[in-house]
Design an enzyme around this catalytic site. Structure first.
Site, mmCIF file in Angstrom:
data_model
loop_
_atom_site.group_PDB
_atom_site.id
_atom_site.type_symbol
_atom_site.label_atom_id
_atom_site.label_comp_id
_atom_site.label_asym_id
_atom_site.label_seq_id
_atom_site.Cartn_x
_atom_site.Cartn_y
_atom_site.Cartn_z
ATOM 1 N N GLU A 1 -18.322 -6.145 -2.268
ATOM 2 C CA GLU A 1 -17.171 -7.058 -2.115
ATOM 3 C C GLU A 1 -17.466 -8.401 -2.792
ATOM 4 O OE1 GLU A 1 -14.047 -6.442 -0.856
ATOM 5 O OE2 GLU A 1 -14.799 -4.389 -0.876
ATOM 6 N N TRP B 1 12.242 -5.169 -11.679
ATOM 7 C CA TRP B 1 12.105 -5.628 -10.289
ATOM 8 C C TRP B 1 13.486 -5.945 -9.714
ATOM 9 C CZ3 TRP B 1 7.459 -4.574 -8.733
ATOM 10 C CH2 TRP B 1 6.343 -4.749 -9.557
ATOM 11 N N TRP C 1 -16.779 -7.760 -6.336
ATOM 12 C CA TRP C 1 -15.330 -7.732 -6.635
ATOM 13 C C TRP C 1 -14.835 -9.162 -6.849
ATOM 14 C CZ3 TRP C 1 -11.622 -4.566 -8.152
ATOM 15 C CH2 TRP C 1 -11.730 -3.180 -7.908
ATOM 16 N N TRP D 1 5.718 -8.766 -7.871
ATOM 17 C CA TRP D 1 4.444 -9.132 -7.216
ATOM 18 C C TRP D 1 4.226 -10.643 -7.195
ATOM 19 C CZ3 TRP D 1 1.026 -11.748 -10.410
ATOM 20 C CH2 TRP D 1 1.216 -11.605 -11.792
ATOM 21 N N TRP E 1 -3.061 -8.779 -5.701
ATOM 22 C CA TRP E 1 -1.630 -8.483 -5.867
ATOM 23 C C TRP E 1 -1.382 -7.583 -7.065
ATOM 24 C CZ3 TRP E 1 2.608 -8.623 -3.042
ATOM 25 C CH2 TRP E 1 2.531 -9.295 -1.822
ATOM 26 N N ASN F 1 -7.992 -7.736 5.157
ATOM 27 C CA ASN F 1 -7.923 -7.286 3.763
ATOM 28 C C ASN F 1 -7.176 -5.965 3.580
ATOM 29 O OD1 ASN F 1 -8.597 -7.809 0.969
ATOM 30 N ND2 ASN F 1 -9.889 -6.004 1.113
#
Length: 480
Positions: free
Chosen positions: A278, A310, A281, A363, A386, A345
């Site tokens: 993590e 969208w 990341w 988004w 996102w 998360n």
């Protein structure tokens, strides 16, 4: 006199720029209050409040070493060169030291400041601090930035094997410099002070960050892989706000994790390995910010997805923002965000997929709303998350992989403990009904809980159809 300009590095320990500045002679620290810039970046009031509270702790810790903390005001970063040049003249500063920050605006700000200072004969030094590796130093064989996390991680692993990033020493007390600290403001106009309940969840200061890190490493890290997906369990480190503000460093986190796992990050304790991943990341998304600047400009990482149709659906968007979608796991997660400044998360992914796939809303609407409410709001991580969820990003979920809120809810909050905590109006439902009250309550559902604003099956099909209509990268290249 030497100056450290503090930004998202609000700590005394393991602070690269502070350690470097203090080795050169007498040091003062400065922090810029930049309210219009924060508003432009959608920084949350609870985050600004958290910064100010941490600055108060830091001011005290620096004061114990006779390092004064000065507060200066600049509405936006455009004014930073003038404000800092003026301060350097007042204090006869020889050099200014900063820890590098990433993002287009941050880079522009720092090069403008460096230019202005150097014109006045003040040297400007910047240091790698909030990352393990310099962006641009972890590249593919063809010399480009990685777009796939697993490949990026592999190179990081091999680098970590040969050289672990070391924690830097804490500065020693200096002689009184004859400069007095400024009081740290308790509030900034335009950023209302959050509730005491929210503030109590996030005590400020390095001692608290360290306490959380030690408690997590000692008691929880081994269970991290198994428990991190269950929002009702205390399975995560609760350190993200402290990392985002730089109250704790990624190096301190890495060393704490390695200590619990005999120095290993590829074998041994699966919980520790997962948590170190993590941290990587987090690193990956910051490298993406540098390598692909378009993500700093509200652009999709995958350009072909800019053509997505969208929906403009203000009522649906408002229902999502206000936690009244009629889907308990979504609404409980959104209430957690609104009331605590933080969201688990796993649920960040679930609510993001619901907004971008089931509601087919851009988004960027979700990214902005999160930034305006998150105490741990961080451009790279928030944008990365996102874009991953909406299938527009790097190494993202394939477009046909759409989480069902109901199955996620049943899988990760089976007994409905999390849902009932945040939606007390559903407390009377049993653990089967709580995930889908509409199905439980005959015609009317639960009296004071809304019906679902969307049919999950039909909306899933609508999203798949919208993605299938997109041109491929190859087609886009042919048209250019």
């Amino acid at each position: 006199m030497h100056l450290i300009w503090l930004r998202t590095d609000l700590r005394l320990h393991d602070n690269t720029a502070l350690a470097a500045a203090s080795q050169r002679g007498p040091v003062a620290a400065v922090y810029l209050i930049t309210p219009e810039q924060w508003q432009a970046h959608d920084d949350a009031p609870c985050k600004v409040d958290f910064w100010l509270r941490n600055l108060q702790h830091l001011s005290q810790a620096l004061g114990n070493l006779n390092i004064p903390l000065l507060i200066r005001h600049a509405a936006t970063w455009d004014q930073a060169p003038t404000v800092l040049s003026q301060l350097c003249r007042e204090l006869s500063v020889e050099s200014v030291h900063v820890n590098e920050e990433y993002g287009i605006h941050e880079s522009r700000r720092d090069s403008a400041v460096a230019q202005a200072l150097e014109a006045d004969g003040v040297t400007f030094h910047s240091y790698l601090d909030q990352l393990f590796f310099q962006p641009g130093s972890v590249l593919t064989k063809t010399g480009t930035y990685f777009q796939v996390f697993s490949q990026f991680r592999k190179v990081c692993y091999s680098r970590l094997h040969s050289a672990l990033p070391r924690v830097v020493p804490t500065p020693k007390a200096q002689a009184e410099p004859g400069v007095t600290s400024d009081p740290v403001p308790t509030a900034v106009e335009g950023f209302p002070t959050p509730s005491e309940t929210l503030r109590a969840l996030w005590p400020a200061g390095e001692d608290e960050a360290r306490r959380r890190l030690d408690a997590f490493a000692d008691q929880q890290i081994s269970y991290y892989k198994d428990e991190r997906d269950f929002p009702a369990k205390p399975g995560t480190s609760q350190l993200s706000a402290y990392l985002a503000a730089g109250v704790v460093s990624p190096r301190q986190c890495l060393h704490a994790a390695l200590q619990t796992n005999q120095g290993e990050f590829e074998s041994g304790d699966i919980g520790a390995i997962t948590w170190i991943n993590e941290l990587l990341w987090r690193e990956f998304y910051k490298h993406i910010l540098v390598g692909y600047p378009r993500v700093s400009r509200h652009r999709a990482f995958r350009p072909e997805t800019e053509a997505l149709a969208w929906r403009k659906a203000p009522e649906d968007l408002a229902a999502w923002q206000q936690a009244r979608t009629g889907l308990p796991i979504i609404d409980a997660a959104m209430r957690q965000l609104l009331e605590t400044g933080w969201m688990h998360n796993r649920l960040r992914m679930v609510v993001a997929m619901f907004l971008t796939k089931n509601l087919l809303i851009d988004w960027r609407e979700g990214e902005r709303f999160f930034m305006r409410h998150l105490i741990d709001g961080d451009l790279a991580a928030n944008n990365g998350g996102w874009q991953w969820s909406s299938s527009t990003g790097t190494d993202s979920a394939p477009y046909f992989r759409i989480f069902s809120p109901l199955s996620q809810s049943e899988k990760f909050d089976g007994d409905g403990v999390f849902i009932k905590r945040w939606l007390p109006e559903l407390a009377a439902l049993n653990k089967k009904q709580v995930h889908n009250p509409e199905a439980a309550g005959g015609l009317f559902g639960v009296a004071d809980y809304p019906r679902a604003i969307v049919d999950l099956k039909q909306s899933r099909e609508r999203a798949l159809a919208a993605f299938r209509r997109l041109p491929s990268r190859q087609e886009m290249a042919e048209h250019e």
